[in-house]
Enzyme design. Structure first.
Site, PDB file in Angstrom:
ATOM      1  N   MET A   9      -8.870  -2.431   9.272  1.00 11.71           N
ATOM      2  CA  MET A   9      -8.353  -3.048  10.490  1.00 11.71           C
ATOM      3  C   MET A   9      -7.392  -2.164  11.293  1.00 11.71           C
ATOM      4  O   MET A   9      -6.749  -2.643  12.218  1.00 11.71           O
ATOM      5  CB  MET A   9      -7.677  -4.389  10.132  1.00 11.71           C
ATOM      6  CG  MET A   9      -8.629  -5.355   9.443  1.00 11.71           C
ATOM      7  SD  MET A   9      -7.889  -6.909   8.898  1.00 11.71           S
ATOM      8  CE  MET A   9      -7.413  -7.653  10.430  1.00 11.71           C
ATOM      9  N   ILE A  21     -13.407  -8.840   6.942  1.00  9.64           N
ATOM     10  CA  ILE A  21     -14.842  -9.081   6.749  1.00  9.64           C
ATOM     11  C   ILE A  21     -15.092  -9.591   5.328  1.00  9.64           C
ATOM     12  O   ILE A  21     -14.719  -8.926   4.358  1.00  9.64           O
ATOM     13  CB  ILE A  21     -15.665  -7.787   6.983  1.00  9.64           C
ATOM     14  CG1 ILE A  21     -15.315  -7.134   8.329  1.00  9.64           C
ATOM     15  CG2 ILE A  21     -17.169  -8.064   6.850  1.00  9.64           C
ATOM     16  CD1 ILE A  21     -15.798  -7.849   9.550  1.00  9.64           C
ATOM     17  N   GLY A  61     -12.824  -2.462   2.810  1.00  7.20           N
ATOM     18  CA  GLY A  61     -13.962  -3.166   2.214  1.00  7.20           C
ATOM     19  C   GLY A  61     -15.210  -2.295   2.348  1.00  7.20           C
ATOM     20  O   GLY A  61     -15.481  -1.761   3.418  1.00  7.20           O
ATOM     21  N   ASP A  76     -12.546  -4.025  -2.124  1.00  7.61           N
ATOM     22  CA  ASP A  76     -13.486  -5.158  -2.163  1.00  7.61           C
ATOM     23  C   ASP A  76     -14.785  -4.738  -1.495  1.00  7.61           C
ATOM     24  O   ASP A  76     -14.861  -3.653  -0.914  1.00  7.61           O
ATOM     25  CB  ASP A  76     -12.879  -6.370  -1.418  1.00  7.61           C
ATOM     26  CG  ASP A  76     -12.563  -6.033   0.026  1.00  7.61           C
ATOM     27  OD1 ASP A  76     -11.410  -5.720   0.332  1.00  7.61           O
ATOM     28  OD2 ASP A  76     -13.466  -6.032   0.866  1.00  7.61           O
ATOM     29  N   GLU A  89       0.813  -1.211   0.000  1.00 10.79           N
ATOM     30  CA  GLU A  89       0.000   0.000   0.000  1.00 10.79           C
ATOM     31  C   GLU A  89       0.848   1.263   0.000  1.00 10.79           C
ATOM     32  O   GLU A  89       0.341   2.357  -0.196  1.00 10.79           O
ATOM     33  CB  GLU A  89      -0.916   0.013   1.236  1.00 10.79           C
ATOM     34  CG  GLU A  89      -2.007  -1.035   1.193  1.00 10.79           C
ATOM     35  CD  GLU A  89      -2.726  -1.159   2.527  1.00 10.79           C
ATOM     36  OE1 GLU A  89      -3.948  -1.271   2.514  1.00 10.79           O
ATOM     37  OE2 GLU A  89      -2.060  -1.149   3.583  1.00 10.79           O
TER      38      GLU A  89
END
Ligand code: ADE
Length: 244
Positions: free
Chosen positions: A189, A168, A77, A213, A11
Site C-alpha cells: 500500500m 487485498i 501480499g 500473506d 515493521e
C-alpha cells in the site's frame, strides 16, 4: 544520510532497537528517529498506511532531513504462486494498481509524468545483501517463528510490485490484478507513492517487501501474525549486510 521508511511501527521496531545516538523530531504526527545504524547515518520513520501517508513522509524526509537515498521496508501480499510467506521481494518497477484517470490518461499512467511505473535504483547490492541474510537466517529469526509460518529456506525475487489503497484478501482480486498487471508479483500500500516522489525529486530508492500473506481469504490473519512477530528482524538482517 539514508531515510528508512516502514508503514507500521512493528515493521521497523528491530531497527529502532539497534539505532545508536538517537535524536527524535516530531512533525506532521510522525516521529523521525535520526542516528547511526551499523555505522551509517540514517533517519527512521514509520509513515502509517497508504499512498498519501507514505508520499507525505517521503517528501518530509527529502526536504527536511537531506536524505540522498530512501529505503522502504515492510510486508506485502503475494500474488504470484512461486512466492511463499517469508520470501523477500526486492522491487524493480512500482505500479499504482488503483490509479485510473482514463479517458484523460491511460489506465495506471501517472498524470503529467507520462509513466505507468517508476523504476528503483540498481538492485544488485540489495539482492546480494538479502541472499547473505538468507544464508545466516537463523542468526536473526527465531526458529519457533519460522515454524509458525512454515518457512524453511526463504528466497529472494527481484520483481514488480503493485501498490494501492486497499488491503487485498480475495482470489478474484488477485486474478484481476494478474490480468491487468501481469508482471507484478506482490501487493502492498505504499511502495509506488514513495517511488513517485523519489522520481520527482531525483532521489535513488529501494523497496524491500517480505511476504506476510498470500492476499487470499487467510491474508488478514497471516498478515497480522507475521508483521507483529518477525518482519522487522528481516529488515535488520538485510540492512546489516547492505550497509557493511
Ligand atoms: N501488505 C501486506 N499484505 C497485504 C495485502 N494482502 N494487501 C495489501 N497490502 C498488504
Amino acid at each position: 544520510m539514508i531515510g528508512i521508511i516502514s508503514a507500521m511501527q512493528e515493521e521497523i521496531q528491530a531497527l529502532l532497537n539497534e539505532l545508536q545516538h538517537t535524536k527524535t523530531t516530531e512533525k506532521g504526527m510522525r516521529t523521525y528517529y535520526s542516528g547511526t545504524l551499523f555505522n551509517k547515518n540514517v533517519v527512521l520513520v514509520f509513515s502509517r498506511w497508504g499512498k498519501v501517508a507514505s508520499a507525505a513522509t517521503t517528501t518530509q524526509l527529502i526536504n527536511d532531513f537531506n536524505v540522498d537515498e530512501i529505503i522502504f521496508t515492510g510486508v506485502a501480499g503475494a500474488i504470484n504462486n512461486n512466492l511463499n510467506i517469508g520470501d523477500v521481494v526486492i522491487g524493480k518497477h512500482l505500479f499504482q494498481h488503483d490509479l485510473n484517470a482514463s479517458p484523460f490518461y491511460k489506465q495506471f499512467e501517472i498524470p503529467i509524468l507520462k509513466k505507468k511505473f517508476v523504476e528503483t535504483k540498481d538492485a544488485t547490492k540489495l539482492i546480494e545483501a538479502t541472499n547473505q541474510f538468507i544464508r545466516t537466517y537463523n542468526d536473526f529469526i527465531d526458529l519457533k517463528d519460522s515454524k509458525d509460518f512454515d518457512i524453511t529456506i526463504p528466497k529472494v525475487m527481484h520483481g514488480d510490485i503493485a501498490s494501492g489503497d486497499q488491503f487485498i484478501s480475495s482470489i478474484d482480486k488477485i486474478k484481476h490484478l494478474n490480468f491487468l498487471l501481469p508482471t507484478t508479483i506482490c501487493v502492498e500500500m505504499e511502495g509506488a507513492s514513495v517511488a513517485q516522489i523519489c522520481f520527482e525529486y531525483d532521489i535513488p530508492f529501494s523497496i524491500i517487501r517480505i511476504i506476510s500473506d498470500k492476499a487470499n481469504d487467510n491474508a488478514t490473519i497471516d498478515f497480522s501474525r507475521f508483521a507483529n512477530s518477525i518482519a522487522s528482524n528481516y529488515a535488520l538482517g538485510i540492512l546489516k549486510n547492505y550497509f557493511a
